[in-house]
Design a protein around this motif. Structure first.
Motif, PDB file in Angstrom:
ATOM      1  N   ILE A 106      -5.690  17.119  -9.904  1.00 23.60           N
ATOM      2  CA  ILE A 106      -4.996  16.751  -8.674  1.00 23.60           C
ATOM      3  C   ILE A 106      -3.494  16.949  -8.841  1.00 23.60           C
ATOM      4  CG2 ILE A 106      -6.794  15.117  -8.019  1.00 23.60           C
ATOM      5  CD1 ILE A 106      -4.827  12.847  -8.635  1.00 23.60           C
ATOM      6  N   TYR A 107      -2.888  17.505  -7.785  1.00 22.89           N
ATOM      7  CA  TYR A 107      -1.444  17.708  -7.756  1.00 22.89           C
ATOM      8  C   TYR A 107      -0.832  16.567  -6.958  1.00 22.89           C
ATOM      9  CZ  TYR A 107       3.051  20.078  -7.351  1.00 22.89           C
ATOM     10  OH  TYR A 107       4.385  20.394  -7.430  1.00 22.89           O
ATOM     11  N   ASN A 108      -0.338  15.572  -7.684  1.00 23.42           N
ATOM     12  CA  ASN A 108       0.246  14.341  -7.154  1.00 23.42           C
ATOM     13  C   ASN A 108      -0.821  13.361  -6.659  1.00 23.42           C
ATOM     14  OD1 ASN A 108       3.032  14.562  -7.697  1.00 23.42           O
ATOM     15  ND2 ASN A 108       3.235  16.042  -6.023  1.00 23.42           N
ATOM     16  N   ALA A 109      -0.425  12.096  -6.652  1.00 21.02           N
ATOM     17  CA  ALA A 109      -1.377  11.022  -6.342  1.00 21.02           C
ATOM     18  C   ALA A 109      -1.333  10.669  -4.863  1.00 21.02           C
ATOM     19  CB  ALA A 109      -1.071   9.799  -7.201  1.00 21.02           C
ATOM     20  N   TYR A 110      -1.544  11.662  -4.004  1.00 25.69           N
ATOM     21  CA  TYR A 110      -1.659  11.379  -2.582  1.00 25.69           C
ATOM     22  C   TYR A 110      -3.030  10.753  -2.317  1.00 25.69           C
ATOM     23  CZ  TYR A 110       2.205  14.725  -2.663  1.00 25.69           C
ATOM     24  OH  TYR A 110       3.379  15.372  -2.951  1.00 25.69           O
ATOM     25  N   LEU A 147       3.456   4.663   1.278  1.00 27.17           N
ATOM     26  CA  LEU A 147       2.996   3.349   0.847  1.00 27.17           C
ATOM     27  C   LEU A 147       1.499   3.363   0.554  1.00 27.17           C
ATOM     28  CD1 LEU A 147       5.003   1.015   3.270  1.00 27.17           C
ATOM     29  CD2 LEU A 147       5.297   1.224   0.793  1.00 27.17           C
ATOM     30  N   ILE A 148       0.735   4.037   1.408  1.00 24.56           N
ATOM     31  CA  ILE A 148      -0.710   4.157   1.173  1.00 24.56           C
ATOM     32  C   ILE A 148      -0.965   4.997  -0.080  1.00 24.56           C
ATOM     33  CG2 ILE A 148      -2.838   5.149   2.095  1.00 24.56           C
ATOM     34  CD1 ILE A 148      -1.852   4.305   4.878  1.00 24.56           C
ATOM     35  N   ASP A 149      -0.184   6.083  -0.246  1.00 20.17           N
ATOM     36  CA  ASP A 149      -0.310   6.897  -1.459  1.00 20.17           C
ATOM     37  C   ASP A 149      -0.053   6.062  -2.708  1.00 20.17           C
ATOM     38  OD1 ASP A 149      -0.814   9.147   0.103  1.00 20.17           O
ATOM     39  OD2 ASP A 149       1.262   9.828   0.065  1.00 20.17           O
ATOM     40  N   PHE A 150       0.997   5.238  -2.659  1.00 16.07           N
ATOM     41  CA  PHE A 150       1.332   4.391  -3.808  1.00 16.07           C
ATOM     42  C   PHE A 150       0.182   3.448  -4.148  1.00 16.07           C
ATOM     43  CE2 PHE A 150       2.792   0.226  -5.235  1.00 16.07           C
ATOM     44  CZ  PHE A 150       3.405   0.561  -6.435  1.00 16.07           C
ATOM     45  N   LEU A 151      -0.385   2.796  -3.134  1.00 13.32           N
ATOM     46  CA  LEU A 151      -1.487   1.859  -3.370  1.00 13.32           C
ATOM     47  C   LEU A 151      -2.713   2.583  -3.913  1.00 13.32           C
ATOM     48  CD1 LEU A 151      -1.107  -0.365  -0.185  1.00 13.32           C
ATOM     49  CD2 LEU A 151      -0.502  -0.979  -2.538  1.00 13.32           C
ATOM     50  N   LEU A 156      -6.652   2.837  -7.232  1.00 16.41           N
ATOM     51  CA  LEU A 156      -7.891   3.610  -7.097  1.00 16.41           C
ATOM     52  C   LEU A 156      -8.009   4.778  -8.064  1.00 16.41           C
ATOM     53  CD1 LEU A 156      -8.244   3.811  -3.190  1.00 16.41           C
ATOM     54  CD2 LEU A 156      -9.291   2.170  -4.770  1.00 16.41           C
ATOM     55  N   LEU A 157      -6.897   5.327  -8.531  1.00 19.75           N
ATOM     56  CA  LEU A 157      -6.959   6.511  -9.381  1.00 19.75           C
ATOM     57  C   LEU A 157      -7.538   6.158 -10.749  1.00 19.75           C
ATOM     58  CD1 LEU A 157      -6.193   9.547  -9.587  1.00 19.75           C
ATOM     59  CD2 LEU A 157      -4.056   8.795 -10.659  1.00 19.75           C
ATOM     60  N   PRO A 158      -8.591   6.844 -11.183  1.00 19.53           N
ATOM     61  CA  PRO A 158      -9.147   6.583 -12.515  1.00 19.53           C
ATOM     62  C   PRO A 158      -8.142   6.984 -13.600  1.00 19.53           C
ATOM     63  CG  PRO A 158     -10.675   7.838 -11.141  1.00 19.53           C
ATOM     64  CD  PRO A 158      -9.361   7.849 -10.440  1.00 19.53           C
ATOM     65  N   PRO A 159      -8.258   6.415 -14.794  1.00 16.40           N
ATOM     66  CA  PRO A 159      -7.393   6.844 -15.903  1.00 16.40           C
ATOM     67  C   PRO A 159      -7.622   8.323 -16.195  1.00 16.40           C
ATOM     68  CG  PRO A 159      -8.506   4.777 -16.431  1.00 16.40           C
ATOM     69  CD  PRO A 159      -9.144   5.306 -15.177  1.00 16.40           C
ATOM     70  N   PRO A 160      -6.566   9.113 -16.264  1.00 14.32           N
ATOM     71  CA  PRO A 160      -6.747  10.556 -16.472  1.00 14.32           C
ATOM     72  C   PRO A 160      -7.031  10.910 -17.933  1.00 14.32           C
ATOM     73  CG  PRO A 160      -4.411  10.040 -16.307  1.00 14.32           C
ATOM     74  CD  PRO A 160      -5.149   8.753 -16.050  1.00 14.32           C
ATOM     75  N   SER A 161      -7.755  11.994 -18.139  1.00 12.31           N
ATOM     76  CA  SER A 161      -7.901  12.554 -19.484  1.00 12.31           C
ATOM     77  C   SER A 161      -6.633  13.271 -19.898  1.00 12.31           C
ATOM     78  CB  SER A 161      -9.083  13.534 -19.526  1.00 12.31           C
ATOM     79  OG  SER A 161     -10.288  12.872 -19.230  1.00 12.31           O
ATOM     80  N   VAL A 162      -5.942  13.879 -18.917  1.00  6.82           N
ATOM     81  CA  VAL A 162      -4.671  14.568 -19.148  1.00  6.82           C
ATOM     82  C   VAL A 162      -3.735  14.195 -18.006  1.00  6.82           C
ATOM     83  CG1 VAL A 162      -3.495  16.788 -19.378  1.00  6.82           C
ATOM     84  CG2 VAL A 162      -5.831  16.526 -20.250  1.00  6.82           C
TER      85      VAL A 162
END
Length: 411
Positions: A106-110, A147-151, A156-162
């Motif tokens: 993913i390119y950025n945590a939108y 603000l929604i992206d930040f939350l 919600l974002l799983p821990p990344p492998s990289v």
């Protein structure tokens, strides 16, 4: 299979404000295609002003063929971005038709990117590659979307492998959130840039009598293009400026170029032309508006390319970055026309003083931020130790900008 989720604008590349992000996405899409023969791009860009159904099509990026799923677009962009969140399950099923994802990039945590990555990693056990290039609250902290992206990123974002982070501030934020190691990636260096700049050293045109200055980027006040325009007007024959890019100040640069021999305005150019123009320069300037006021959440993409070119780089303040050799090679100035002008007047001397640091920084950027080096680092973290970059030197060509779409179907 690698699923790459990003807002990618190739069809409108010439009018894209975030051209640096587009070029970076192309670079990593090509890398993903070298890592596996099966790449699916989920394109989250909302570039239409009318209703467009979800589409599945083939896309050519450089010489790489990939599948692309473009989300539904709506007449009102902000409403459309929220309605896109309702497509996550449908897009996940669409992706599964092409195979089982081994990795999600993913390119950025939108918010959409986070929610789809969460679904694919949960349902298929795919590893997550998180490219953290933009702090969500850097520009519009009170707008509902960031603000929604930040939350979404925070909870919600799983821990990344990289995780690839654009600077130390976003790296620290992600490490605090997930506890995972983070690779610095403030920019990328293509083989084409290195080759173009190898044939000419800076300050080797004494017969011209002028220092050649380059500005290549968005022609927006936020990017500092207004300061460059004022520098051009004050040049008085001492400097020759090469300017490329697009934005609201493009017409002003075109008009000055028509009336003055101190600037050559090239508009929007392809990468090969861009690299040739960089090679023509003695000095490259980055005069971005205050990054500190943006929460130190960005890093100008072009700075790494500038340093890798071996030219003198004159820049306003940059956020902290663990690649200290890169920062040491840059000459920093206040964001005022007078300060930049003084540095340009003293450019040959500044280059001579910094030459050893510049050459060291060139080696660091090429060793750590080339296609080979980044691919080796990513695959090692994903799948275990891999062959060294030297053993895979013939597989290091970066992507060239090109996009042709066909074989559409609507969903």
């Amino acid at each position: 299979m690698i699923v790459f989720i990003a807002p990618y604008s190739a069809a409108r590349r010439g009018s894209n404000r975030n051209l640096g992000a587009t070029r970076k996405i192309e670079f990593f899409l090509a890398m993903a295609a070298r890592m596996t023969s099966n790449v699916v791009l989920v394109n989250t860009l909302h570039e239409s002003t009318k209703w467009v159904p979800r589409e599945v099509r083939k896309c050519t990026v450089g010489n790489v063929r990939i599948r692309e799923i473009a989300l539904r677009r709506y007449p009102v962009r902000i409403l459309g971005k929220f309605l896109n969140l309702l497509e996550v399950d449908a897009v996940s099923r669409e992706v599964a038709q092409f195979g089982r994802p081994d990795a999600v990039w993913i390119y950025n945590a939108y918010a959409f990117e986070v929610m789809l990555a969460r679904a694919l990693t949960r349902d298929f056990g795919a590893r997550l590659i998180f490219q953290f290039d933009d702090w969500m609250l850097a520009r519009r902290s009170l707008h509902p979307k960031p603000l929604i992206d930040f939350l979404a990123w925070r909870y919600l974002l799983p821990p990344p492998s990289v995780c690839l982070a654009v600077n130390d501030h976003v790296a620290a934020r992600e490490h605090e959130r997930s506890g995972r190691p983070v690779l610095p990636c403030p920019g990328v260096v293509s083989n084409e840039l290195v080759a173009a700049c190898a044939g000419r050293q800076p300050f080797q045109k004494p017969d011209s009598g002028r220092t050649v200055v380059g500005y290549f980027g968005g022609l927006w006040p936020e990017k500092g293009a207004d300061l460059v325009l004022e520098l051009v007007k004050r040049s008085s024959g001492r400097f020759l400026f090469h300017v490329c890019g697009n934005g609201p100040l493009a017409d002003a640069f075109a008009e000055v170029s028509r009336l003055s021999g101190d600037v050559r305005f090239h508009g929007q150019v392809d990468d090969a032309t861009l690299f040739d123009l960089i090679a023509e320069c003695d000095v490259l300037v980055n005069v971005h508006a205050s990054i500190e006021k943006m929460g130190n959440g960005v890093f100008p993409f072009k700075v790494v390319e500038y340093v890798a070119s071996g030219r003198l780089v004159i820049s306003t303040d940059l956020p902290p970055m663990s690649l200290h050799d890169v920062i040491e090679a840059v000459h920093f100035v206040a964001p005022r026309v007078e300060s930049i002008q003084d540095a340009l007047s003293d450019a040959p001397h500044l280059y001579a003083v910094k030459r050893q640091k510049i050459e060291k920084a060139m080696a660091v950027t090429r060793d750590m931020l080339s296609a080979n080096a980044l691919e080796h680092a990513i695959t090692s973290m994903l799948f275990g130790p891999q062959p060294s970059p030297d053993e895979r030197a013939d597989d290091a060509d970066a992507v060239k900008p090109n996009s042709n779409r066909e074989e559409h179907r609507h969903a």
